[in-house]
Design a protein around this motif. Structure first.
Motif, PDB file in Angstrom:
ATOM      1  N   GLY A  30      76.523  57.633  11.254  1.00  0.00           N
ATOM      2  CA  GLY A  30      75.699  58.623  10.750  1.00  0.00           C
ATOM      3  C   GLY A  30      75.277  59.537  12.008  1.00  0.00           C
ATOM      4  O   GLY A  30      74.264  60.127  11.911  1.00  0.00           O
ATOM      5  N   ILE A  31      76.045  59.624  12.921  1.00  0.00           N
ATOM      6  CA  ILE A  31      76.102  60.670  13.945  1.00  0.00           C
ATOM      7  C   ILE A  31      76.701  61.910  13.792  1.00  0.00           C
ATOM      8  O   ILE A  31      78.027  61.896  13.175  1.00  0.00           O
ATOM      9  N   TYR A  32      76.213  62.959  14.149  1.00  0.00           N
ATOM     10  CA  TYR A  32      76.801  64.405  13.589  1.00  0.00           C
ATOM     11  C   TYR A  32      77.199  65.084  15.007  1.00  0.00           C
ATOM     12  O   TYR A  32      76.709  64.739  16.008  1.00  0.00           O
ATOM     13  N   ASP A  33      78.207  65.889  14.696  1.00  0.00           N
ATOM     14  CA  ASP A  33      78.846  66.982  15.606  1.00  0.00           C
ATOM     15  C   ASP A  33      79.232  66.206  17.161  1.00  0.00           C
ATOM     16  O   ASP A  33      78.864  67.080  18.033  1.00  0.00           O
ATOM     17  N   MET A  34      79.639  65.087  16.860  1.00  0.00           N
ATOM     18  CA  MET A  34      80.283  64.608  18.179  1.00  0.00           C
ATOM     19  C   MET A  34      81.848  64.992  18.609  1.00  0.00           C
ATOM     20  O   MET A  34      82.335  65.063  19.699  1.00  0.00           O
ATOM     21  N   SER A  35      82.330  65.737  17.299  1.00  0.00           N
ATOM     22  CA  SER A  35      83.592  66.533  17.672  1.00  0.00           C
ATOM     23  C   SER A  35      83.455  67.815  17.555  1.00  0.00           C
ATOM     24  O   SER A  35      82.798  68.276  16.257  1.00  0.00           O
ATOM     25  N   GLY A  36      83.549  68.986  18.364  1.00  0.00           N
ATOM     26  CA  GLY A  36      83.420  70.108  18.158  1.00  0.00           C
ATOM     27  C   GLY A  36      81.933  70.777  18.309  1.00  0.00           C
ATOM     28  O   GLY A  36      81.272  69.850  18.745  1.00  0.00           O
ATOM     29  N   ASN A  37      81.566  71.935  18.181  1.00  0.00           N
ATOM     30  CA  ASN A  37      80.375  72.701  18.163  1.00  0.00           C
ATOM     31  C   ASN A  37      80.016  72.854  19.543  1.00  0.00           C
ATOM     32  O   ASN A  37      80.173  74.091  20.164  1.00  0.00           O
ATOM     33  N   ILE A  38      79.837  71.815  20.219  1.00  0.00           N
ATOM     34  CA  ILE A  38      79.424  72.122  21.787  1.00  0.00           C
ATOM     35  C   ILE A  38      79.946  70.938  22.564  1.00  0.00           C
ATOM     36  O   ILE A  38      80.065  69.718  22.235  1.00  0.00           O
ATOM     37  N   TRP A  39      80.316  71.309  23.926  1.00  0.00           N
ATOM     38  CA  TRP A  39      80.653  70.143  24.890  1.00  0.00           C
ATOM     39  C   TRP A  39      79.383  69.394  25.100  1.00  0.00           C
ATOM     40  O   TRP A  39      78.366  70.450  25.401  1.00  0.00           O
ATOM     41  N   GLU A  40      79.304  68.301  25.437  1.00  0.00           N
ATOM     42  CA  GLU A  40      78.059  67.574  25.616  1.00  0.00           C
ATOM     43  C   GLU A  40      78.426  66.854  27.122  1.00  0.00           C
ATOM     44  O   GLU A  40      79.066  66.047  27.433  1.00  0.00           O
ATOM     45  N   TRP A  41      77.210  67.159  27.996  1.00  0.00           N
ATOM     46  CA  TRP A  41      77.013  66.562  29.218  1.00  0.00           C
ATOM     47  C   TRP A  41      76.766  64.881  28.979  1.00  0.00           C
ATOM     48  O   TRP A  41      76.256  64.651  28.439  1.00  0.00           O
ATOM     49  N   CYS A  42      77.599  64.384  29.843  1.00  0.00           N
ATOM     50  CA  CYS A  42      77.390  62.870  29.873  1.00  0.00           C
ATOM     51  C   CYS A  42      76.805  62.800  31.622  1.00  0.00           C
ATOM     52  O   CYS A  42      76.943  63.567  32.500  1.00  0.00           O
ATOM     53  N   ASN A  43      76.103  61.494  31.759  1.00  0.00           N
ATOM     54  CA  ASN A  43      75.618  61.028  33.100  1.00  0.00           C
ATOM     55  C   ASN A  43      76.868  61.032  34.154  1.00  0.00           C
ATOM     56  O   ASN A  43      76.331  61.395  35.323  1.00  0.00           O
ATOM     57  N   ASP A  44      77.935  60.757  34.001  1.00  0.00           N
ATOM     58  CA  ASP A  44      78.968  60.419  34.952  1.00  0.00           C
ATOM     59  C   ASP A  44      79.317  61.491  35.600  1.00  0.00           C
ATOM     60  O   ASP A  44      79.746  62.454  35.217  1.00  0.00           O
ATOM     61  N   TRP A  45      79.705  61.234  36.715  1.00  0.00           N
ATOM     62  CA  TRP A  45      80.573  62.003  37.614  1.00  0.00           C
ATOM     63  C   TRP A  45      82.007  61.749  37.144  1.00  0.00           C
ATOM     64  O   TRP A  45      82.302  60.740  36.452  1.00  0.00           O
ATOM     65  N   TYR A  46      82.934  62.725  37.409  1.00  0.00           N
ATOM     66  CA  TYR A  46      84.367  62.845  36.695  1.00  0.00           C
ATOM     67  C   TYR A  46      85.251  62.596  38.053  1.00  0.00           C
ATOM     68  O   TYR A  46      85.329  63.144  38.782  1.00  0.00           O
ATOM     69  N   ALA A  47      86.178  61.563  37.743  1.00  0.00           N
ATOM     70  CA  ALA A  47      87.119  61.407  38.412  1.00  0.00           C
ATOM     71  C   ALA A  47      88.593  61.214  37.438  1.00  0.00           C
ATOM     72  O   ALA A  47      88.515  60.460  36.551  1.00  0.00           O
ATOM     73  N   GLU A  48      89.611  61.961  37.836  1.00  0.00           N
ATOM     74  CA  GLU A  48      90.609  62.000  36.749  1.00  0.00           C
ATOM     75  C   GLU A  48      91.386  60.509  36.486  1.00  0.00           C
ATOM     76  O   GLU A  48      91.759  59.994  35.741  1.00  0.00           O
ATOM     77  N   ASP A  49      91.325  59.643  37.800  1.00  0.00           N
ATOM     78  CA  ASP A  49      91.946  58.306  37.791  1.00  0.00           C
ATOM     79  C   ASP A  49      90.702  57.168  37.455  1.00  0.00           C
ATOM     80  O   ASP A  49      91.174  55.954  37.935  1.00  0.00           O
ATOM     81  N   TYR A  50      89.818  57.655  37.176  1.00  0.00           N
ATOM     82  CA  TYR A  50      88.939  56.459  37.103  1.00  0.00           C
ATOM     83  C   TYR A  50      89.102  55.519  36.256  1.00  0.00           C
ATOM     84  O   TYR A  50      88.743  54.336  36.344  1.00  0.00           O
TER      85      TYR A  50
END
Length: 254
Positions: A176-196
């Motif tokens: 029942g969650i909306y707009d998790m694909s498309g509309n806007i990119w959404e910030w997450c709390n994590d730092w990003y590492a490609e090999d994480y």
């Protein structure tokens, strides 16, 4: 008795004094029961950042039913004397997801919301975000959040007419969650590492200790369908904002 009625009256006035009497000021939350899922995508044409597919345990949490809207973010700005120019630039778009918010501003909103409610709001971890986008324990294994057909669940470059759209106007996912694909990119709390994913802990991963960029998820009105896949990982400078970046919040009871 008089003191009792005075207290009762003040309790009645509290939501209006604080701004929480306004319609849809508080985010509507969806409960996500914790569980185990496979995170990532191992298909040979996918980017290395999504590999390997690995087992992740996520603890229970609540996530906002929609991205935070212009109207909701406006209250935060008004109470903190922050200049808010969305009314000028996006007239009539109060129910659209708020954009042009950097990671620090999104975090400030969650801190303010926590202080106002006495509850623990924050940005979702990347694992929480993907688990919720996949439909949690009700997941049917869709490519996008709620369907294998993005037009049913999201706004992207083929159907958005080059702009955001009001939240909740497409189909919801299994939770029942909306707009998790498309509309806007959404910030997450994590730092990003490609090999994480090569070193990610199995239990409730929270990302690297530090890095240059923060994780964003979900794709946007500007991007193609591939960017809206539930497994898609992306990143952005936490100090910058753009007109297709926004956020939603998580509520945890710890």
């Amino acid at each position: 008795m008089r003191q009792f009625f005075i207290l009762l009256f003040l309790c009645y006035l509290f939501p209006f004094i604080t701004g929480f009497g306004r319609k849809d000021t508080l985010p509507k939350m969806i409960s996500v029961e914790g569980g185990v899922f496979k995170m990532g995508d191992d298909w040979k044409f996918r980017k290395e950042a999504e590999k390997p597919v690995h087992t992740v345990i996520v603890h229970s949490f609540k996530i906002s039913k929609y991205p935070i809207t212009v109207a909701q973010y406006r209250v935060f700005c008004e109470e903190n004397d922050i200049i808010f120019d969305h009314d000028r630039r996006f007239k009539g778009m109060s129910n659209h997801p708020v954009t042009n918010v950097n990671w620090h501003e999104a975090l400030a909103y969650t801190s303010w919301l926590s202080d106002k409610t006495g509850k623990n709001y924050r940005l979702p971890t990347e694992a929480e975000w993907e688990f919720a986008a996949r439909g949690g324990l009700k997941s049917k294994g869709y490519k996008f959040s709620g369907s294998d057909n993005l037009d049913r669940v999201g706004w992207y470059n083929d159907n958005s007419s080059g702009q955001t759209h009001a939240v909740g106007t497409k189909k919801a996912n299994e939770l029942g969650i909306y707009d998790m694909s498309g509309n806007i990119w959404e910030w997450c709390n994590d730092w990003y590492a490609e090999d994480y994913y090569n070193e990610s802990p199995e239990d409730n991963p929270k990302g690297p200790d530090s890095a240059k960029y923060r994780v964003v998820r979900g794709g946007s009105w500007f991007n193609n369908s591939s960017n809206s896949r539930v497994a898609k990982r992306n990143f952005y400078d936490p100090n910058l904002s753009f007109n297709n970046y926004g956020f939603r919040v998580v509520l945890v009871e710890e």
